[in-house]
Design an enzyme around this catalytic site. Structure first.
Site, PDB file in Angstrom:
ATOM      1  N   LYS A 194       2.110 -18.158  -7.434  1.00 20.31           N
ATOM      2  CA  LYS A 194       3.821 -17.845  -7.682  1.00 20.31           C
ATOM      3  C   LYS A 194       4.067 -17.876  -5.989  1.00 20.31           C
ATOM      4  CE  LYS A 194       3.637 -13.583  -6.565  1.00 20.31           C
ATOM      5  NZ  LYS A 194       4.458 -13.028  -5.502  1.00 20.31           N
ATOM      6  N   VAL A 198       2.778 -10.234   5.941  1.00 18.91           N
ATOM      7  CA  VAL A 198       1.972 -11.162   5.266  1.00 18.91           C
ATOM      8  C   VAL A 198       2.890 -12.032   4.294  1.00 18.91           C
ATOM      9  CG1 VAL A 198       0.837  -9.916   3.366  1.00 18.91           C
ATOM     10  CG2 VAL A 198      -0.517 -11.838   4.332  1.00 18.91           C
ATOM     11  N   GLU A 210       1.346 -14.598   1.714  1.00 16.03           N
ATOM     12  CA  GLU A 210       0.136 -15.187   1.258  1.00 16.03           C
ATOM     13  C   GLU A 210       0.109 -16.391   0.998  1.00 16.03           C
ATOM     14  OE1 GLU A 210      -2.649 -13.502   1.315  1.00 16.03           O
ATOM     15  OE2 GLU A 210      -2.595 -11.400   0.956  1.00 16.03           O
ATOM     16  N   ALA A 215       7.733  -4.533  -3.400  1.00 23.91           N
ATOM     17  CA  ALA A 215       7.336  -2.862  -2.908  1.00 23.91           C
ATOM     18  C   ALA A 215       8.369  -2.163  -2.382  1.00 23.91           C
ATOM     19  CB  ALA A 215       6.325  -3.293  -1.472  1.00 23.91           C
ATOM     20  N   ASN A 267       7.575 -14.866   0.790  1.00 22.31           N
ATOM     21  CA  ASN A 267       7.421 -16.246   0.791  1.00 22.31           C
ATOM     22  C   ASN A 267       8.442 -17.037   0.813  1.00 22.31           C
ATOM     23  OD1 ASN A 267       4.107 -16.360   0.560  1.00 22.31           O
ATOM     24  ND2 ASN A 267       4.581 -14.632  -0.916  1.00 22.31           N
ATOM     25  N   GLY A 304       0.841  -1.035   0.112  1.00 25.24           N
ATOM     26  CA  GLY A 304      -0.171   0.059   0.050  1.00 25.24           C
ATOM     27  C   GLY A 304       0.968   1.359   0.032  1.00 25.24           C
ATOM     28  N   GLY A 320       2.009  -8.740 -11.814  1.00 27.92           N
ATOM     29  CA  GLY A 320       3.443  -8.550 -12.201  1.00 27.92           C
ATOM     30  C   GLY A 320       4.531  -8.571 -11.330  1.00 27.92           C
ATOM     31  N   ARG A 370      -5.869   0.907   9.231  1.00 30.61           N
ATOM     32  CA  ARG A 370      -6.714   0.654  10.474  1.00 30.61           C
ATOM     33  C   ARG A 370      -6.239   1.563  11.558  1.00 30.61           C
ATOM     34  NH1 ARG A 370      -6.240  -5.405  11.346  1.00 30.61           N
ATOM     35  NH2 ARG A 370      -4.272  -5.028  10.849  1.00 30.61           N
TER      36      ARG A 370
HETATM   37  N1  LIG Z   1       4.946  -6.099  -0.514  1.00 32.46           N
HETATM   38  C1  LIG Z   1       5.099  -6.343  -1.920  1.00 32.46           C
HETATM   39  O1  LIG Z   1       5.912  -6.327  -2.535  1.00 32.46           O
HETATM   40  C2  LIG Z   1       3.878  -6.633  -2.703  1.00 32.46           C
HETATM   41  C3  LIG Z   1       3.725  -6.775  -4.023  1.00 32.46           C
HETATM   42  C4  LIG Z   1       2.523  -6.952  -4.911  1.00 32.46           C
HETATM   43  C5  LIG Z   1       1.532  -7.456  -4.102  1.00 32.46           C
HETATM   44  N2  LIG Z   1       1.519  -7.451  -2.760  1.00 32.46           N
HETATM   45  C6  LIG Z   1       0.445  -7.913  -2.046  1.00 32.46           C
HETATM   46  O2  LIG Z   1      -0.319  -7.022  -1.398  1.00 32.46           O
HETATM   47  C7  LIG Z   1      -0.995  -7.457  -0.310  1.00 32.46           C
HETATM   48  C8  LIG Z   1      -0.524  -6.773   0.907  1.00 32.46           C
HETATM   49  O3  LIG Z   1       0.719  -7.040   1.022  1.00 32.46           O
HETATM   50  P1  LIG Z   1       1.616  -5.946   1.915  1.00 32.46           P
HETATM   51  O4  LIG Z   1       3.205  -6.288   1.362  1.00 32.46           O
HETATM   52  O5  LIG Z   1       1.275  -4.560   2.024  1.00 32.46           O
HETATM   53  O6  LIG Z   1       1.584  -6.853   3.315  1.00 32.46           O
HETATM   54  P2  LIG Z   1       1.921  -6.085   5.013  1.00 32.46           P
HETATM   55  O7  LIG Z   1       2.109  -7.529   5.678  1.00 32.46           O
HETATM   56  O8  LIG Z   1       3.069  -5.525   4.630  1.00 32.46           O
HETATM   57  O9  LIG Z   1       0.775  -5.097   5.267  1.00 32.46           O
HETATM   58  C9  LIG Z   1      -0.653  -5.653   5.296  1.00 32.46           C
HETATM   59  C10 LIG Z   1      -1.480  -4.355   5.527  1.00 32.46           C
HETATM   60  O10 LIG Z   1      -3.048  -4.739   5.607  1.00 32.46           O
HETATM   61  C11 LIG Z   1      -3.441  -4.373   6.587  1.00 32.46           C
HETATM   62  N3  LIG Z   1      -4.331  -5.225   7.317  1.00 32.46           N
HETATM   63  C12 LIG Z   1      -4.378  -6.371   7.911  1.00 32.46           C
HETATM   64  N4  LIG Z   1      -5.578  -6.926   8.224  1.00 32.46           N
HETATM   65  C13 LIG Z   1      -6.286  -6.120   8.104  1.00 32.46           C
HETATM   66  C14 LIG Z   1      -7.819  -5.969   8.096  1.00 32.46           C
HETATM   67  N5  LIG Z   1      -8.510  -6.895   8.693  1.00 32.46           N
HETATM   68  N6  LIG Z   1      -8.406  -4.732   7.570  1.00 32.46           N
HETATM   69  C15 LIG Z   1      -7.771  -4.057   7.056  1.00 32.46           C
HETATM   70  N7  LIG Z   1      -6.365  -3.954   6.980  1.00 32.46           N
HETATM   71  C16 LIG Z   1      -5.749  -4.807   7.336  1.00 32.46           C
HETATM   72  C17 LIG Z   1      -2.303  -4.074   7.801  1.00 32.46           C
HETATM   73  O11 LIG Z   1      -2.473  -3.346   8.860  1.00 32.46           O
HETATM   74  C18 LIG Z   1      -1.260  -3.755   6.899  1.00 32.46           C
HETATM   75  O12 LIG Z   1      -1.115  -2.457   6.599  1.00 32.46           O
HETATM   76  C19 LIG Z   1      -0.737  -9.045  -0.194  1.00 32.46           C
HETATM   77  O13 LIG Z   1      -1.787  -9.595  -0.907  1.00 32.46           O
HETATM   78  C20 LIG Z   1       0.586  -9.338  -0.986  1.00 32.46           C
HETATM   79  O14 LIG Z   1       0.637 -10.518  -1.704  1.00 32.46           O
HETATM   80  C21 LIG Z   1       2.762  -7.340  -2.018  1.00 32.46           C
HETATM   81  O1  LIG Z   2       7.281 -10.502  -0.813  1.00 34.83           O
HETATM   82  P1  LIG Z   2       6.210 -11.437  -1.350  1.00 34.83           P
HETATM   83  O2  LIG Z   2       6.820 -13.165  -1.483  1.00 34.83           O
HETATM   84  O3  LIG Z   2       4.796 -11.270  -0.874  1.00 34.83           O
HETATM   85  O4  LIG Z   2       6.302 -11.157  -3.008  1.00 34.83           O
HETATM   86  C1  LIG Z   2       5.831  -9.636  -3.176  1.00 34.83           C
HETATM   87  C2  LIG Z   2       5.432  -9.423  -4.803  1.00 34.83           C
HETATM   88  O5  LIG Z   2       4.014 -10.289  -4.879  1.00 34.83           O
HETATM   89  C3  LIG Z   2       6.289  -9.691  -5.831  1.00 34.83           C
HETATM   90  O6  LIG Z   2       5.783  -9.508  -7.083  1.00 34.83           O
END
Ligand SMILES: NC(=O)c1ccc[n+]([C@@H]2O[C@H](COP(=O)([O-])OP(=O)(O)OC[C@H]3O[C@@H](n4cnc5c(N)ncnc54)[C@H](O)[C@@H]3O)[C@@H](O)[C@H]2O)c1
Ligand SMILES: O=P(O)(O)OC[C@H](O)CO
Length: 296
Positions: free
Chosen positions: A162, A250, A252, A112, A227, A13, A108, A31
């Site tokens: 993946k 997280v 996933e 982050a 992961n 985010g 893709g 939150r």
């Molecule tokens: N981090 C990356 O590089 C990346 C890249 C692409 C996609 N994603 C995807 O994005 C999603 C979020 O990942 P992230 O890296 O931000 O995880 P993170 O663990 O850094 O953050 C998760 C966020 O979700 C919030 N959250 C958790 N439970 C919640 C709830 N019940 N209600 C509202 N908010 C809640 C948490 O407060 C936190 O801000 C995942 O599905 C992940 O696979 C992450």
């Molecule tokens: O850190 P991961 O394993 O949640 O992967 C982050 C992204 O999904 C990569 O594209």
């Protein structure tokens, strides 16, 4: 007045908020209050026409039930996962709350940690509505190249699957099995996720593009992946609880492996790698999994 907001201020985010703030003002909410420029409360964010939702896959249904009311917002889903309790794909869950023409899904290769530094990357916006892509494309900064696809289910399955394969790859690395083994695992993993995806109507081309091979190669070959790091920990015989506590973010692939395991049983799809990841997460010794994979 800003017209776009990111919901969820975790790693992804915040990175998307950084990217989407380059060309226009972009709000962000979460939150718990964070010290981030343009952080607002949820109600303020919800007034925006464009919402990018970046909360973990397992929390989405509950979040939508408790917080979302549809006022013709155009929603871009940034999460990657399958709901473990039901085996539902995220587009199925979102469509219970939002019409499909108002929905898009990001996929893709995109760590982050690199996006938030403004490093170049390419993303796919998947939607059945091409005009939603046209509208969102304009918001993205010059360092992100965006592509359009209408293969929503294909992109979703790639993004979710993946993560499970990245756990397998981390295990492979943690067991010091070598480069040959990892390359075999990744390429057989790609075939496996394509087999799973085609059962649900995904297009073949999605698996060889950014959403499939692109994201799989990235996540399954770098310690930047949460992961992958889960897999490293499992190979060292650490408990899942310890690994997730230390991670603090997280991963996933853990819950998604439960979903894939049930779906592949229900639909009779051959998914040996995902099944072994599921078994290891249930306590199977990774060396026994390796032997079983080599035999199967
Ligand atoms: N981090 C990356 O590089 C990346 C890249 C692409 C996609 N994603 C995807 O994005 C999603 C979020 O990942 P992230 O890296 O931000 O995880 P993170 O663990 O850094 O953050 C998760 C966020 O979700 C919030 N959250 C958790 N439970 C919640 C709830 N019940 N209600 C509202 N908010 C809640 C948490 O407060 C936190 O801000 C995942 O599905 C992940 O696979 C992450
Ligand atoms: O850190 P991961 O394993 O949640 O992967 C982050 C992204 O999904 C990569 O594209």
């Amino acid at each position: 007045m800003a017209n776009i907001a990111v919901i969820g201020a975790g790693k992804w985010g915040q990175a998307l908020h950084y990217a989407l703030s380059q060309k226009q003002e972009c709000l962000i909410t979460s939150r718990t209050k964070r010290d981030i420029k343009n952080f607002v409360d949820l109600n303020t964010a919800m007034q925006c026409e464009y919402l990018v939702i970046a909360i973990p896959a397992q929390q989405i249904r509950q979040w939508l039930k408790e917080n979302f009311s549809f006022k013709n917002q155009k929603v871009l889903v940034a999460s990657k996962g399958i709901e473990a309790s039901s085996g539902k794909f995220l587009n199925e869950i979102y469509e219970e709350f939002i019409p499909r023409e108002n929905l898009g899904f990001i996929s893709g290769p995109s760590f982050a940690a690199e996006v938030i530094q403004g490093l170049p990357c390419a993303l796919v916006i998947n939607s059945l509505n091409k005009s939603l892509f046209d509208e969102y494309e304009k918001f993205f900064p010059n360092f992100i190249k965006t592509y359009y696809s209408d293969d929503v289910i294909g992109a979703e399955i790639c993004g979710a699957y993946k993560n499970v394969l990245a756990i397998a790859s981390g295990i492979c690395e943690g067991l010091n099995l070598g480069n040959n083994a990892r390359a075999s695992l990744i390429s057989r993993g790609l075939v496996e996720m394509q087999r799973f995806g085609s059962h649900f109507g995904a297009k073949m081309e999605t698996f060889i593009g950014l959403s499939g091979a692109g994201d799989l190669f990235l996540t399954a070959s770098s310690e930047l992946s949460r992961n992958f790091r889960v897999g490293l920990g499992l190979a060292k015989n650490r408990t899942l609880e310890e690994i997730l506590e230390e991670l603090g973010e997280v991963a996933e692939g853990v819950k998604t492996s439960y979903a894939i395991n049930s779906l592949s049983q229900e639909h009779q799809i051959y998914t040996p790698i995902a099944n072994e990841v599921f078994s290891i997460l249930q306590g199977k010794n990774p060396i026994d999994s390796l032997k079983d994979l080599l035999r199967s």
